[in-house]
Design an enzyme around this catalytic site. Structure first.
Site, mmCIF file in Angstrom:
data_model
loop_
_atom_site.group_PDB
_atom_site.id
_atom_site.type_symbol
_atom_site.label_atom_id
_atom_site.label_comp_id
_atom_site.label_asym_id
_atom_site.label_seq_id
_atom_site.Cartn_x
_atom_site.Cartn_y
_atom_site.Cartn_z
ATOM 1 N N TRP A 34 0.858 -1.190 0.000
ATOM 2 C CA TRP A 34 0.000 0.000 0.000
ATOM 3 C C TRP A 34 0.886 1.228 0.000
ATOM 4 C CZ3 TRP A 34 -0.410 4.005 3.608
ATOM 5 C CH2 TRP A 34 -1.584 4.772 3.596
ATOM 6 N N SER A 100 4.741 -5.777 2.539
ATOM 7 C CA SER A 100 3.965 -4.874 3.381
ATOM 8 C C SER A 100 2.517 -5.354 3.487
ATOM 9 C CB SER A 100 4.059 -3.452 2.848
ATOM 10 O OG SER A 100 3.561 -2.509 3.770
ATOM 11 N N MET A 101 1.550 -4.577 2.987
ATOM 12 C CA MET A 101 0.161 -4.999 3.013
ATOM 13 C C MET A 101 -0.032 -6.333 2.320
ATOM 14 S SD MET A 101 -3.211 -3.056 1.538
ATOM 15 C CE MET A 101 -4.809 -3.889 1.701
ATOM 16 N N ASP A 229 13.081 0.266 9.431
ATOM 17 C CA ASP A 229 11.745 0.444 8.853
ATOM 18 C C ASP A 229 10.908 1.310 9.794
ATOM 19 O OD1 ASP A 229 9.138 0.161 7.851
ATOM 20 O OD2 ASP A 229 9.483 -1.897 7.213
ATOM 21 N N HIS A 258 11.618 0.708 4.886
ATOM 22 C CA HIS A 258 10.492 -0.112 4.447
ATOM 23 C C HIS A 258 10.640 -0.537 2.987
ATOM 24 C CE1 HIS A 258 6.522 -1.762 4.958
ATOM 25 N NE2 HIS A 258 6.019 -1.041 3.952
#
Length: 279
Positions: A34, A100-101, A229, A258
């Site tokens: 995202w 991530s997402m 991150d 990240h």
């Protein structure tokens, strides 16, 4: 452009997922984070197919050039979309890679669909196991942090996305791990997402508890996280993943932010290739 049909929206319109399919060999499916789209995997799409792999990356609903329905941004629906991708392309012995997402989609798919067609799973800078601080998750991120994200999106989504991009790649006063061109490219991807999808997906990854999903995973797993991150802090995510996965190799990228698919692209590519190959 290539699309996969993933059902219909409330108005009966087809929901289409934009995807790319590169190379030949063992299938690897890349699931983006995202609020970007599958083009975020540009350095993986440019390298992994050179090593005897078939690499598929798709854009989740609501983002990039995929359809943008108003509904369907919960993880059950997103996992169902992933199933449609695997079924439509008839992929077998797949390695799923969730960034991530996207790590949440991997976890939910494995529990909701019994890990069908999947041989291995990788979680990169993932939001799993559970981000939100609750009574039974005291080390999570406090709710006001996510409330601020939603408030800033509502106030000026595009200004939020530009600021978010700097944290995403670890850009600061003295730290310039990526160029302004990369920031502009990332902002362009993020700005293509619909407002509703951006808001709803932020709720989904913040509030979904993936601990029960992870407990169902019985295939080899790779967990990669950067120890710098600031978007998905390692202490809330990567550092806790081996508590929930039966077969996990945990790699910490020192100094990585990240967005390590850009900042540490060569290292990530090597580790993914080794994982898919079995070493």
């Amino acid at each position: 452009m290539s699309y996969i049909k993933a059902g219909q929206d409330a108005n009966g319109e087809d929901i289409k997922l934009h995807y790319t399919d590169q190379g030949q060999g063992k299938p690897v499916v890349l699931i983006h984070g995202w609020p970007q789209n599958h083009e975020a995997w540009t350095y993986q799409l440019g390298e992994l197919p050179k090593h005897g792999l078939r690499v598929i990356a798709y854009t989740r609903r609501g983002f990039g050039n995929s359809s943008k329905p108003f509904e369907g941004y919960n993880y059950d629906t997103l996992a169902d979309d992933l199933k449609v991708v695997l079924d439509t392309l008839d992929l077998q012995d797949v390695t799923l890679v969730g960034f991530s997402m996207g790590g949440g989609e991997v976890a939910r798919y494995m529990s909701r669909h019994g890990g069908a067609r999947v041989a291995k799973v990788a979680f990169v800078s993932a939001v799993t196991p559970f981000l939100l601080k609750t009574d039974d998750n005291p080390d999570g991120v406090p709710q006001p942090v996510f409330d601020d994200i939603q408030a800033n999106i509502a106030k000026d989504r595009f200004d939020f996305l530009q600021s978010f991009g700097k944290d995403f790649y670890g850009v600061g006063v003295l730290s310039k791990p990526v160029s302004q061109a990369v920031l502009d490219w990332s902002f362009g991807m993020a700005s293509l997402g619909s407002h509703q999808a951006t808001v709803a997906c932020a709720h989904a990854f913040a509030e979904t508890d993936f601990r029960p999903d992870l407990a169902t995973i019985n295939v080899p797993a790779l967990v990669i996280h950067g120890d710098e991150d600031k978007t998905v802090p390692i202490k809330n995510s990567g550092a806790r993943m081996t508590e929930h996965l039966k077969q996990a190799n945990y790699l910490v990228y020192e100094g990585a932010p990240h967005g390590l698919f850009i900042t540490n692209k060569d290292q990530l590519n090597r580790d993914l290739l080794a994982f898919v190959a079995g070493s």
